[in-house]
Design a protein around this motif. Structure first.
Motif, mmCIF file in Angstrom:
data_model
loop_
_atom_site.group_PDB
_atom_site.id
_atom_site.type_symbol
_atom_site.label_atom_id
_atom_site.label_comp_id
_atom_site.label_asym_id
_atom_site.label_seq_id
_atom_site.Cartn_x
_atom_site.Cartn_y
_atom_site.Cartn_z
ATOM 1 N N UNK A 1 -6.420 4.167 -11.729
ATOM 2 C CA UNK A 1 -5.654 3.009 -11.249
ATOM 3 C C UNK A 1 -4.320 2.909 -11.998
ATOM 4 N N UNK A 2 -4.366 3.165 -13.292
ATOM 5 C CA UNK A 2 -3.163 2.982 -14.116
ATOM 6 C C UNK A 2 -2.116 4.065 -13.871
ATOM 7 N N UNK A 3 -2.468 5.094 -13.099
ATOM 8 C CA UNK A 3 -1.511 6.180 -12.845
ATOM 9 C C UNK A 3 -1.222 6.392 -11.363
ATOM 10 N N UNK B 1 0.027 -3.525 -3.965
ATOM 11 C CA UNK B 1 -1.227 -4.168 -4.379
ATOM 12 C C UNK B 1 -2.365 -3.706 -3.468
ATOM 13 N N UNK B 2 -2.071 -3.451 -2.208
ATOM 14 C CA UNK B 2 -3.122 -2.950 -1.295
ATOM 15 C C UNK B 2 -3.555 -1.535 -1.676
ATOM 16 N N UNK B 3 -2.624 -0.745 -2.179
ATOM 17 C CA UNK B 3 -3.001 0.606 -2.620
ATOM 18 C C UNK B 3 -3.988 0.522 -3.788
ATOM 19 N N UNK B 4 -3.719 -0.400 -4.728
ATOM 20 C CA UNK B 4 -4.618 -0.559 -5.876
ATOM 21 C C UNK B 4 -5.976 -1.113 -5.426
ATOM 22 N N UNK C 1 -7.345 -0.847 -2.465
ATOM 23 C CA UNK C 1 -8.037 0.191 -1.690
ATOM 24 C C UNK C 1 -8.658 1.225 -2.626
ATOM 25 N N UNK C 2 -7.930 1.563 -3.687
ATOM 26 C CA UNK C 2 -8.440 2.487 -4.700
ATOM 27 C C UNK C 2 -9.706 1.915 -5.350
ATOM 28 N N UNK C 3 -9.658 0.622 -5.709
ATOM 29 C CA UNK C 3 -10.803 0.000 -6.388
ATOM 30 C C UNK C 3 -12.007 -0.131 -5.472
ATOM 31 N N UNK C 4 -11.766 -0.471 -4.208
ATOM 32 C CA UNK C 4 -12.883 -0.709 -3.283
ATOM 33 C C UNK C 4 -13.357 0.569 -2.603
ATOM 34 N N UNK C 5 -12.568 1.638 -2.690
ATOM 35 C CA UNK C 5 -12.921 2.852 -1.965
ATOM 36 C C UNK C 5 -12.862 2.625 -0.464
ATOM 37 N N UNK C 6 -11.937 1.768 -0.026
ATOM 38 C CA UNK C 6 -11.833 1.414 1.397
ATOM 39 C C UNK C 6 -10.472 0.788 1.649
#
Ligand code: PLP
Length: 369
Positions: A12-14, A59-62, A64-69
């Protein structure tokens, strides 16, 4: 499968770095613009502030990354929940809501869905599987439920509701993507209030909808664009910043809750306590299976309304306030909003204070209660 929580937090941080050109700012720029430079054909470009915003995209990219969706940002948790209801339901549909979850979806259903011909039933979270799901177009679950902290089996509810033809929605606000992954357990749609721990600093409201179904995501995006329920770019920027430290804050808050819950449970002033991390909690076995952490909320019952108010208002390290998940420990008596809990029931949201300092303050306030 999404990555494990540590890999998700590290990557997430990169995420942003991987897209930077030489000379770009490392921190996310805040784009405040209703108009975009748009000569000629508009196709393929940012067009208008109700349709597009680069800070939302970030923010949606982050998320989506966290939720895997694929994830769509909203100005509040309720805006996210409304987007699901109003984009998915039509007159004649019947839905199931938790009787003991966050109360506003029930009020929304009664006040606005019912007059449009969408009817609803209520069912307690702890008995959510009982009675089956026949006849429901949509099944909405919340686990652990706010404020009672009861659990339901997400995988079992999803399987049974799917067999009955329902779409399953999970409100994951109390756990965040680091504590529980309902999409991995089979739900179709995840909603959450990022107002709580994801933003984490009690200075913005925000929410999101996530799904792996392209049709659902497209309908939810259309709803946002056409209804105008769009997040402010500054709030998106704040939540983007908050998400960068969510893993650290959530880890501290959950660890402190695990330290404090058994001490509270053993205190003579505490008459009852709910925390899924306690071995004797009715939900503990299920919590161990479907949750990665036990969360930052503790439900404790003191003798009376007066005892609870004294504990909340005289503790040096409790912020008396509604809402939860902020860096500061906060608490409130949920009966003051009409939730079906005892008058002395306190929802305690464990914050980021060093745990022994926090415990000393809680213990001192219990002596006064
Ligand atoms: C707070 C909360 C919401 C609503 O979020 P808002 O940002 O206040 O609209 C929804 N669900 C749960 C479980 C919540 O705790």
């Amino acid at each position: 499968m999404t990555e494990n929580p540590s890999a998700r937090a590290a990557n997430l941080l990169h995420l942003r770095q991987r897209k930077l050109a030489k000379g770009d700012p490392v921190a996310l720029p805040l784009t405040m613009s209703s108009m975009f430079h748009l000569p000629g054909s508009p196709a393929g470009y940012a067009q208008y502030g109700r349709f597009d915003n680069p800070t939302w995209d970030a923010v949606e990219e982050v998320l989506s990354h966290l939720e895997g969706a694929d994830s769509v940002a909203f100005p509040s948790g309720m805006a996210a929940i409304s987007a699901v209801f109003f984009s998915q339901l039509k007159s004649g549909d019947h839905i199931l809501l938790p009787s003991d979850g966050y109360y506003t979806p029930r009020v929304l259903a009664e006040r606005f869905l019912k007059p449009m011909g969408v009817t609803y039933d209520l069912r307690a979270t702890g008995a959510f599987l009982d009675g089956g799901f026949e006849g429901y177009r949509l099944v909405f679950l919340e686990t652990p439920s706010n404020p009672g902290l009861d659990l339901c089996d997400i995988a079992a509810v999803s399987a049974a509701a799917h067999a009955a033809g329902a779409t399953v929605v999970a409100d994951n606000t109390t756990m965040t993507p680091y504590g529980q992954q309902p999409l991995e357990l089979g739900v179709d749609i995840l909603v959450a209030a990022d107002t709580k721990a994801p933003n984490g600093h009690s200075d913005a409201l925000f929410g999101h909808v996530s799904s792996r179904d392209e049709g659902i995501v497209a309908a939810v995006r259309d709803w946002r664009k056409l209804s105008g329920a769009i997040p402010g770019p500054f709030e998106a920027w704040l939540v983007h910043r908050g998400l960068e430290t969510l893993e650290v804050r959530f880890d501290r808050m959950c660890s402190s809750a695990e330290t404090i819950a058994p001490r509270l449970a053993g205190h003579p002033k505490v008459k009852a306590l709910r925390f899924p991390g306690l071995a004797d909690d009715p939900s503990h076995n299920l919590a161990r299976i479907q949750m990665q952490r036990f969360g930052l909320l503790i439900g404790l019952t003191l003798e009376s309304e007066e005892a609870a108010e004294t504990f909340i208002n005289r503790c040096a390290m409790i912020q008396p306030a509604t809402s939860f998940g902020g860096v500061h420990t906060s608490a409130e008596r949920r009966a003051r909003w009409g939730d079906a809990v005892a008058p002395g029931f306190v929802r305690l949201s464990v914050g980021c204070e060093p745990v022994e300092e926090l415990w000393a303050a809680l213990e001192a306030a219990l002596e006064l209660a």
